[in-house]
Design an enzyme around this catalytic site. Structure first.
Site, PDB file in Angstrom:
ATOM      1  N   GLU A 101       1.248  -7.802   7.807  1.00 53.10           N
ATOM      2  CA  GLU A 101       1.858  -6.501   8.107  1.00 53.10           C
ATOM      3  C   GLU A 101       1.031  -5.699   9.114  1.00 53.10           C
ATOM      4  OE1 GLU A 101       4.749  -6.297   7.155  1.00 53.10           O
ATOM      5  OE2 GLU A 101       4.992  -7.217   5.193  1.00 53.10           O
ATOM      6  N   HIS A 148      -0.268  -0.342   1.983  1.00 57.61           N
ATOM      7  CA  HIS A 148       1.035  -0.862   1.563  1.00 57.61           C
ATOM      8  C   HIS A 148       0.845  -1.535   0.218  1.00 57.61           C
ATOM      9  CE1 HIS A 148       4.674  -3.192   1.241  1.00 57.61           C
ATOM     10  NE2 HIS A 148       4.025  -4.336   1.366  1.00 57.61           N
ATOM     11  N   HIS A 166       3.259  -2.769  -3.673  1.00 61.54           N
ATOM     12  CA  HIS A 166       4.564  -2.995  -4.300  1.00 61.54           C
ATOM     13  C   HIS A 166       4.659  -2.137  -5.557  1.00 61.54           C
ATOM     14  CE1 HIS A 166       4.526  -7.210  -2.172  1.00 61.54           C
ATOM     15  NE2 HIS A 166       4.597  -6.191  -1.315  1.00 61.54           N
ATOM     16  N   GLU A 199       3.926  18.633  -9.523  1.00 57.83           N
ATOM     17  CA  GLU A 199       2.987  18.550  -8.397  1.00 57.83           C
ATOM     18  C   GLU A 199       3.558  17.857  -7.153  1.00 57.83           C
ATOM     19  OE1 GLU A 199      -1.024  18.886  -9.230  1.00 57.83           O
ATOM     20  OE2 GLU A 199       0.167  20.498 -10.091  1.00 57.83           O
ATOM     21  N   HIS A 220      11.146  -3.688  -1.994  1.00 57.49           N
ATOM     22  CA  HIS A 220       9.903  -4.323  -1.567  1.00 57.49           C
ATOM     23  C   HIS A 220       8.676  -3.475  -1.972  1.00 57.49           C
ATOM     24  CE1 HIS A 220       7.525  -6.584   1.776  1.00 57.49           C
ATOM     25  NE2 HIS A 220       6.701  -6.026   0.923  1.00 57.49           N
TER      26      HIS A 220
HETATM   27  P1  13P Z   1      -0.103 -10.217   3.392  1.00 62.54           P
HETATM   28  O1  13P Z   1      -0.674 -11.123   2.315  1.00 62.54           O
HETATM   29  O2  13P Z   1       0.110 -10.936   4.689  1.00 62.54           O
HETATM   30  O3  13P Z   1      -0.908  -8.951   3.522  1.00 62.54           O
HETATM   31  O4  13P Z   1       1.362  -9.801   2.922  1.00 62.54           O
HETATM   32  C1  13P Z   1       1.549  -9.197   1.677  1.00 62.54           C
HETATM   33  C2  13P Z   1       2.725  -8.281   1.650  1.00 62.54           C
HETATM   34  O5  13P Z   1       2.776  -7.402   0.815  1.00 62.54           O
HETATM   35  C3  13P Z   1       3.789  -8.454   2.661  1.00 62.54           C
HETATM   36  O6  13P Z   1       4.634  -7.335   2.708  1.00 62.54           O
HETATM   37 ZN    ZN Z   2       4.648  -6.245   0.743  1.00 64.13          ZN
END
Ligand code: 13P
Ligand code: ZN
Length: 279
Positions: free
Chosen positions: A122, A145, A147, A175, A216
């Site tokens: 990413e 980033h 999940h 908050e 995602h």
């Molecule tokens: P990477 O392992 O390449 O960082 O990808 C993980 C991910 O969350 C892809 O969206």
């Molecule tokens: Zn991801």
């Protein structure tokens, strides 16, 4: 491991420790299964040089999304395919310190990725988001980033209109409006790891520090690791409350009103993004 004479041991660098802690904590709360999630942390040259010789390049990796605005900038980033769970016990394999070259078309690996690995897939979303966040605030050095479980869940059970999604999150915890008055941006579902999703994420990042990828995960941007972690944590907590109350048999009995949200914003000196509160 850096063996340059006169340099401090890389594993004592504060930014390496911040990466180790953040990845372990995110894994611990369940937001980073397997290799899910990635972090990039913009470093100042003076933070890096006590540990590394900037002229000692291990490898150079080219890429096809030029980032001239980041030329000669240093980052520590998580590796592609690497498990957040494992960063703490083996940072040198799972993390890398990189520097963008002076044309913005390649990166020099200065430390890490010791098994021949490379930065997160990413990287386009991270680099392009850094560029737009730095335009907003030169202190924005972190892109995360992950999940986040309940945010992800909420992208199935809640409409994906940015304004209504933002309002629901604000309504879930007192908050929230103070922590993210700019609300959240939401992309359409897209294939991850592409330049296109990177460009679209960065477009949203010009207006808000939280961008949701439906089904995602989420991207957050901020000044420090703690602050950026906390930003995502706050949205995730709100999404958790939403999920809990949505499945409650008795339904919702009372809410935080728009007037109360407006009062909060005024009391804390933040300006909520327009078009959401009706007061
Ligand atoms: P990477 O392992 O390449 O960082 O990808 C993980 C991910 O969350 C892809 O969206
Ligand atoms: Zn991801």
């Amino acid at each position: 491991m850096n063996k340059t004479m006169g340099k401090q041991e890389m594993l004592t660098a504060p930014f390496v420790h911040e990466m180790m802690e953040a990845t372990y904590n995110m894994w611990g709360v369940g937001w980073d299964e397997r290799n899910g999630g990635n972090i990039s942390y913009l470093l100042k040259e003076e933070e890096v040089t006590p540990y590394l010789d900037p002229h000692h390049v291990l490898r150079t990796l080219e890429f096809d999304f030029p980032v001239q605005a980041l030329a000669n900038h240093y980052f520590i980033v998580t590796g592609s395919g690497k498990y957040f769970k494992n960063v703490k016990s083996n940072p040198e394999e799972n993390l890398g310190v990189i520097r963008v070259n002076n044309t913005g078309t390649a990166i020099d690996v200065l430390w890490g990725f010791s098994d021949g690995g490379k930065p997160t897939s990413e990287l386009p979303a991270h680099f392009l988001s850094h560029i737009v966040r730095l335009e907003q605030d030169e202190n924005h050095r972190i892109i995360i980033h992950n999940h986040a479980t309940n945010i992800l869940a909420m992208t199935f059970t809640h409409g994906l209109n940015e304004k209504s999604f933002t309002k629901t999150l604000w309504q879930m915890c007192t908050e929230c409006i103070v922590v993210f008055p700019d609300g959240v941006g939401i992309l359409p579902w897209m294939v991850p790891g592409t330049n296109l999703i990177g460009e679209k994420t960065a477009e949203k990042m010009s207006k808000t520090r939280l961008v949701i990828w439906p089904h995602h995960g989420i991207f957050g941007a901020g000044t420090t690791m703690d602050e950026t972690f906390g930003l995502i944590e706050t949205a995730e907590k709100a999404a958790q409350i939403y999920t809990i109350i949505s499945s409650h048999q008795g339904g919702v009995k009372q809410v935080i009103t728009d007037q109360q949200l407006a009062d909060l914003a005024e009391a804390f000196g933040v300006i909520p993004v327009e078009g959401i509160l009706e007061v």
